[in-house]
Design a protein around this motif. Structure first.
Motif, mmCIF file in Angstrom:
data_model
loop_
_atom_site.group_PDB
_atom_site.id
_atom_site.type_symbol
_atom_site.label_atom_id
_atom_site.label_comp_id
_atom_site.label_asym_id
_atom_site.label_seq_id
_atom_site.Cartn_x
_atom_site.Cartn_y
_atom_site.Cartn_z
ATOM 1 N N SER A 1 -36.975 51.039 12.484
ATOM 2 C CA SER A 1 -35.765 51.352 11.601
ATOM 3 C C SER A 1 -34.503 51.380 13.023
ATOM 4 O O SER A 1 -33.140 50.940 12.672
ATOM 5 C CB SER A 1 -35.692 52.728 11.124
ATOM 6 N N ARG A 2 -34.924 51.896 13.983
ATOM 7 C CA ARG A 2 -34.009 52.100 15.161
ATOM 8 C C ARG A 2 -33.540 50.550 15.585
ATOM 9 O O ARG A 2 -32.409 50.340 16.009
ATOM 10 C CB ARG A 2 -34.707 52.381 16.242
ATOM 11 N N VAL A 3 -34.217 49.531 15.686
ATOM 12 C CA VAL A 3 -34.148 48.263 15.788
ATOM 13 C C VAL A 3 -33.290 47.757 14.975
ATOM 14 O O VAL A 3 -32.163 46.943 15.138
ATOM 15 C CB VAL A 3 -35.405 47.252 16.235
ATOM 16 N N TYR A 4 -33.322 47.797 13.628
ATOM 17 C CA TYR A 4 -32.326 47.304 12.378
ATOM 18 C C TYR A 4 -30.973 47.853 12.710
ATOM 19 O O TYR A 4 -30.280 47.082 12.928
ATOM 20 C CB TYR A 4 -33.107 47.842 11.160
ATOM 21 N N ASP A 5 -30.990 49.205 13.066
ATOM 22 C CA ASP A 5 -29.451 49.591 13.469
ATOM 23 C C ASP A 5 -28.904 49.129 14.437
ATOM 24 O O ASP A 5 -27.606 48.583 14.467
ATOM 25 C CB ASP A 5 -29.426 51.086 13.520
ATOM 26 N N LEU A 6 -29.699 48.875 15.796
ATOM 27 C CA LEU A 6 -29.098 48.151 16.707
ATOM 28 C C LEU A 6 -28.545 46.983 16.293
ATOM 29 O O LEU A 6 -27.303 46.514 17.096
ATOM 30 C CB LEU A 6 -30.085 48.240 17.785
ATOM 31 N N TYR A 7 -29.171 46.020 15.818
ATOM 32 C CA TYR A 7 -28.784 44.718 15.157
ATOM 33 C C TYR A 7 -27.901 44.599 14.144
ATOM 34 O O TYR A 7 -27.120 43.521 14.061
ATOM 35 C CB TYR A 7 -29.941 43.743 15.387
ATOM 36 N N LEU A 8 -27.775 45.666 13.483
ATOM 37 C CA LEU A 8 -26.616 45.741 12.316
ATOM 38 C C LEU A 8 -25.408 46.022 12.600
ATOM 39 O O LEU A 8 -24.522 46.062 12.091
ATOM 40 C CB LEU A 8 -27.426 46.448 11.007
ATOM 41 N N GLY A 9 -25.318 46.555 13.936
ATOM 42 C CA GLY A 9 -23.982 46.951 14.362
ATOM 43 C C GLY A 9 -23.748 48.520 13.966
ATOM 44 O O GLY A 9 -22.402 48.790 14.068
ATOM 45 N N VAL A 10 -24.553 49.160 13.358
ATOM 46 C CA VAL A 10 -24.162 50.408 12.947
ATOM 47 C C VAL A 10 -24.848 51.628 13.974
ATOM 48 O O VAL A 10 -25.616 51.327 14.746
ATOM 49 C CB VAL A 10 -24.632 50.679 11.542
ATOM 50 N N VAL B 1 -45.600 44.752 11.803
ATOM 51 C CA VAL B 1 -44.669 43.766 11.556
ATOM 52 C C VAL B 1 -43.650 43.723 10.526
ATOM 53 O O VAL B 1 -43.982 44.072 9.269
ATOM 54 C CB VAL B 1 -45.495 42.418 11.343
ATOM 55 N N ALA B 2 -42.418 43.443 10.920
ATOM 56 C CA ALA B 2 -41.233 43.991 10.264
ATOM 57 C C ALA B 2 -39.980 42.910 10.220
ATOM 58 O O ALA B 2 -39.688 42.390 11.283
ATOM 59 C CB ALA B 2 -40.729 45.328 10.253
ATOM 60 N N MET B 3 -39.324 42.787 9.124
ATOM 61 C CA MET B 3 -38.229 41.543 9.088
ATOM 62 C C MET B 3 -37.257 42.085 8.179
ATOM 63 O O MET B 3 -37.437 42.768 7.308
ATOM 64 C CB MET B 3 -38.726 40.470 8.909
ATOM 65 N N ILE B 4 -36.100 41.743 8.605
ATOM 66 C CA ILE B 4 -34.783 41.647 7.821
ATOM 67 C C ILE B 4 -34.400 40.367 7.499
ATOM 68 O O ILE B 4 -33.873 39.664 8.298
ATOM 69 C CB ILE B 4 -33.588 42.564 8.043
ATOM 70 N N PRO B 5 -35.115 39.368 6.412
ATOM 71 C CA PRO B 5 -35.028 37.999 6.526
ATOM 72 C C PRO B 5 -33.304 37.665 6.308
ATOM 73 O O PRO B 5 -33.164 36.519 7.048
ATOM 74 C CB PRO B 5 -35.660 37.502 5.415
ATOM 75 N N GLU B 6 -32.562 38.177 5.873
ATOM 76 C CA GLU B 6 -31.197 37.923 5.560
ATOM 77 C C GLU B 6 -30.642 37.847 6.860
ATOM 78 O O GLU B 6 -29.602 37.252 7.183
ATOM 79 C CB GLU B 6 -30.441 38.335 4.558
ATOM 80 N N GLU B 7 -30.904 38.784 7.939
ATOM 81 C CA GLU B 7 -30.371 38.912 9.115
ATOM 82 C C GLU B 7 -31.072 38.054 10.115
ATOM 83 O O GLU B 7 -30.949 38.057 11.525
ATOM 84 C CB GLU B 7 -30.242 40.287 9.608
ATOM 85 N N LYS B 8 -32.068 37.144 9.879
ATOM 86 C CA LYS B 8 -32.900 36.644 10.978
ATOM 87 C C LYS B 8 -33.352 37.438 11.947
ATOM 88 O O LYS B 8 -33.361 36.896 12.981
ATOM 89 C CB LYS B 8 -32.369 35.276 11.411
ATOM 90 N N LEU B 9 -33.895 38.602 11.531
ATOM 91 C CA LEU B 9 -34.160 39.753 12.421
ATOM 92 C C LEU B 9 -35.591 40.291 12.134
ATOM 93 O O LEU B 9 -35.953 40.492 10.980
ATOM 94 C CB LEU B 9 -33.107 40.961 12.439
ATOM 95 N N GLY B 10 -36.383 40.131 13.079
ATOM 96 C CA GLY B 10 -37.907 40.728 12.860
ATOM 97 C C GLY B 10 -38.291 41.235 14.400
ATOM 98 O O GLY B 10 -37.778 40.936 15.417
ATOM 99 N N LEU B 11 -39.422 42.105 14.193
ATOM 100 C CA LEU B 11 -40.087 42.633 15.468
ATOM 101 C C LEU B 11 -41.501 42.616 15.015
ATOM 102 O O LEU B 11 -42.197 42.784 13.945
ATOM 103 C CB LEU B 11 -39.459 43.936 15.578
ATOM 104 N N VAL B 12 -42.244 42.900 16.122
ATOM 105 C CA VAL B 12 -43.555 43.252 16.195
ATOM 106 C C VAL B 12 -43.983 44.814 17.059
ATOM 107 O O VAL B 12 -43.423 44.540 18.299
ATOM 108 C CB VAL B 12 -44.379 42.168 16.518
ATOM 109 N N THR B 13 -44.628 45.618 16.530
ATOM 110 C CA THR B 13 -44.743 46.736 17.356
ATOM 111 C C THR B 13 -46.344 46.962 17.533
ATOM 112 O O THR B 13 -46.957 47.088 16.358
ATOM 113 C CB THR B 13 -44.238 48.102 17.146
ATOM 114 N N LEU B 14 -46.836 47.054 18.571
ATOM 115 C CA LEU B 14 -48.404 47.215 18.664
ATOM 116 C C LEU B 14 -48.652 48.357 19.344
ATOM 117 O O LEU B 14 -47.989 48.639 20.812
ATOM 118 C CB LEU B 14 -49.178 46.106 19.092
#
Length: 484
Positions: free
Chosen positions: A358-367, A331-344
């Motif tokens: 980390s892949r999801v973070y990059d996709l939503y951070l636009g990098v 369970v992981a989040m970047i609170p300031e981006e209102k972004l989170g995910l769950v992988t099971l």
């Protein structure tokens, strides 16, 4: 005009979900990492924008994983326990820095000073100074209360509050505080105060409750280089540290609560101050193996209250993984981006969820996203190879041509330990066998008075067991390594 607005809304929501390339990326990663199945949900701006299953529930069965498939979340359960403490704190029933003995009068650790000084906060941030001692609960018949009683015999490895030392039994102790203060079991508290308000209708705190579900993943582990099915393990006795079972749709609601700073659908479950404390650094974790392997891009790694804290591309990440027999979660989040995910996942000890986060973070951070799965796969396999080389050295150090000092039947008997309980060595079909409160295994001679146990629960592997003799030439002690 209404049609235009609706179309724009649908397009905006679609843009929040990853593209088909993400599906391809996950499917390739599953194959690379030998993971049978996986489910992932992504939360963005208080909406579940993506929830999907990949792969299969069970090796040899084509039934697919979907977003409702149930998995064990393991130690991702710990944040539920710290949240429960925060709720009781909001009600004025306890404080983070109250001594544990205030709520559990009989609580005792090996060091009397620590017994007196250890606080509720200390239980939740892994700074008790104790090694894991997991053989006390893992597979044993001991109750929650009995485990908490026996932990007084666990000798400290580090000074109190000096070092991060991951400790499941301290989380169990926090769960017993929840039970004592609230007047209901930890399980009932989690169900009534978290699951129900969040609509987590499929989630539970015991594998015994999985019988009512027809969409359940099967645990797997890699044994002797081959992925095999292993049994679900009942860990009700350590519940507050890791016994929750759930699916990604339910767990996405938990992420929404965290990103909502303790509020969910305009209902406040935890004060913003309480949740902020959970996400605040409490214990520093040194960037050295194994941590540096899994957080190679991070500049810092700390522990909050039920959450690991680190950075990703200049943003603070709040996360907690989970690993229990045949299952891995994150369970992981970047609170300031209102972004989170769950992988099971239904694979034992796989680091894949971290790479996907980390892949999801990059996709939503636009990098431009990195291939974190491939990078981690390379690093992790090098780490495993180091372990193989270390094992090879142990094999090479074995002194060949030696024999046990005594006849095999002289090693048979009951060996007592105040913490772990009785271990029995018996003769079975002319060979030695070992039975602990949790597991059974077969002993083969290694060298001198050391034997190697091969656990019958094959995912546990093997370990060296050494017998020592007294001045009269009789066996008086058996040394068995704790499970790590």
């Amino acid at each position: 005009m209404l049609l235009v607005v609706l179309a724009s809304s649908q397009y905006a929501q679609a843009q929040e979900a990853p593209s088909k390339d993400f599906d391809d990326y996950i499917n390739k990663a599953l194959k690379d990492w030998d993971v049978p199945g996986l489910a992932i949900a992504i939360v963005r701006n208080d909406q579940v924008v993506f929830a999907r299953g990949y792969g299969i529930r069970k090796l040899g069965d084509s039934t697919a994983v979907d977003e409702k498939t149930m998995f064990a979340i393991g130690s991702s359960s710990k944040a539920f326990t710290s949240a429960s403490i925060a709720m009781l704190m909001d009600e004025g029933k306890l404080k983070w820095d109250d001594p544990v003995s205030k709520y559990l009068p009989g609580f005792q650790l090996f060091d009397p000073y620590v017994s007196r000084e250890i606080s509720v906060r200390d239980l939740l941030c892994h700074r008790s100074g104790l090694e894991r001692g997991d053989f006390l609960w893992y597979g044993t018949p001991y109750s929650r209360d009995e485990i908490v009683r026996r932990v007084r015999f666990l000798k400290p490895t580090w000074s109190f509050r000096s070092t991060f030392g991951y400790q499941n039994i301290m989380y169990l102790t926090a769960g017993q505080i929840v039970a004592g203060v609230s007047g209901k079991s930890w399980d009932d508290f989690i169900r009534d105060r978290i699951f129900k308000p969040l609509g987590m209708t499929s989630s539970n705190t015991s594998i015994t409750d999985l019988k009512s579900s027809n969409d359940v993943a099967t645990p797997h582990a890699k044994i002797d280089g081959k992925v095999e099915i292993i049994p679900w393990r009942n860990i009700d006795n350590i519940a507050a540290a890791g016994s929750i079972n759930s699916n990604v749709v339910d767990m996405a609601q938990w992420v929404r609560l965290q990103l909502g700073e303790g509020a969910y659908k305009n209902q406040r479950l935890i004060s913003s101050g309480g949740l902020k404390e959970m996400h605040t650094s409490q214990t520093v974790i040194r960037m050295e193996p194994p941590w540096s392997i899994f957080y190679s891009d991070a500049h810092f790694l700390n522990y909050g209250l039920g959450w690991f804290l680190h950075d990703h591309r200049g943003r603070k990440v709040v996360e907690h993984g989970g690993n229990i027999d045949g299952m891995s979660a994150l369970v992981a989040m970047i609170p300031e981006e209102k972004l989170g995910l769950v992988t099971l996942t239904n694979m034992n000890g796989t680091p894949l969820p971290g790479a996907l986060a980390s892949r999801v973070y990059d996709l939503y951070l636009g990098v431009q996203p990195k291939d974190y799965s491939a990078e981690l796969f390379k690093i992790y396999n090098a780490f495993l190879e180091q372990g193989k080389q270390a094992q090879k050295k142990i094999e090479e150090s074995r002194v060949k041509g030696t024999s046990p000092t005594l006849a095999l039947d002289k090693y048979a008997g009951t060996y007592k330990d105040e913490m772990y309980g009785d271990a029995k060595v018996t003769i079975e079909n002319g060979k030695l066998a070992l039975t602990t409160p949790g597991f059974a295994g077969d002993l083969e001679h290694w060298n001198y008075d050391t034997f190697r146990v091969t656990w019958r629960a094959r995912s546990l592997g093997k370990a060296l067991v050494t017998f020592t003799l007294n001045a009269q030439g009789k066996v008086d002690e058996m040394k068995l390594p704790d499970l790590e």
